[in-house]
Design a protein around this motif. Structure first.
Motif, PDB file in Angstrom:
ATOM      1  N   GLY A 178       0.811  -1.206   0.000  1.00 51.23           N
ATOM      2  CA  GLY A 178       0.000   0.000   0.000  1.00 51.23           C
ATOM      3  C   GLY A 178       0.845   1.258   0.000  1.00 51.23           C
ATOM      4  N   ARG A 179       0.164   2.401  -0.085  1.00 49.02           N
ATOM      5  CA  ARG A 179       0.822   3.704  -0.046  1.00 49.02           C
ATOM      6  C   ARG A 179       0.094   4.578   0.969  1.00 49.02           C
ATOM      7  N   CYS A 180       0.840   5.388   1.704  1.00 49.90           N
ATOM      8  CA  CYS A 180       0.250   6.290   2.694  1.00 49.90           C
ATOM      9  C   CYS A 180      -0.132   7.600   2.008  1.00 49.90           C
ATOM     10  N   LEU A 181      -1.429   7.903   1.995  1.00 53.95           N
ATOM     11  CA  LEU A 181      -1.950   9.087   1.320  1.00 53.95           C
ATOM     12  C   LEU A 181      -3.000   9.769   2.193  1.00 53.95           C
ATOM     13  N   ASN A 182      -3.350  11.010   1.830  1.00 54.42           N
ATOM     14  CA  ASN A 182      -4.400  11.724   2.548  1.00 54.42           C
ATOM     15  C   ASN A 182      -5.759  11.075   2.325  1.00 54.42           C
ATOM     16  N   LEU A 207      -2.779   9.635   8.015  1.00 56.47           N
ATOM     17  CA  LEU A 207      -2.817   9.228   6.619  1.00 56.47           C
ATOM     18  C   LEU A 207      -3.467   7.857   6.500  1.00 56.47           C
ATOM     19  N   LYS A 208      -3.974   7.566   5.317  1.00 54.94           N
ATOM     20  CA  LYS A 208      -4.623   6.290   5.061  1.00 54.94           C
ATOM     21  C   LYS A 208      -3.719   5.426   4.194  1.00 54.94           C
ATOM     22  N   CYS A 209      -3.697   4.151   4.472  1.00 56.49           N
ATOM     23  CA  CYS A 209      -2.928   3.205   3.660  1.00 56.49           C
ATOM     24  C   CYS A 209      -3.842   2.712   2.552  1.00 56.49           C
ATOM     25  N   CYS A 210      -3.553   3.112   1.326  1.00 55.22           N
ATOM     26  CA  CYS A 210      -4.399   2.777   0.183  1.00 55.22           C
ATOM     27  C   CYS A 210      -3.735   1.711  -0.668  1.00 55.22           C
TER      28      CYS A 210
END
Length: 67
Positions: free
Chosen positions: A31-35, A51-54
């Motif tokens: 995943g990636r950490c994004l707003n 941040l959210k893990c997408c």
């Protein structure tokens, strides 16, 4: 009073280590950490700093492991 100050100091210094744990968990899930997550992504975990893990959604019947 000394006990309270000691507990505060311990918790203060452990907080960054705990937050880094969440980022590592996200990266292990690919995943990636994004707003915020995009339409083709789902929320799979939480990261530090709110941040959210997408993680990108895979189409049905497609598995990356069995290419």
């Amino acid at each position: 009073m000394r006990t309270v100050l000691f507990l505060f100091a311990v918790l203060f210094f452990l907080a960054p280590a705990k937050n880094a744990f969440f980022d590592q968990k996200c990266y292990r899930l690919n995943g990636r950490c994004l707003n915020s997550c995009q339409k083709n992504e789902e929320l799979v975990a939480l990261c530090q700093k709110s941040l959210k893990c997408c993680q990108t959604l895979q189409p049905c019947g497609v598995n990356k492991d069995n290419d």
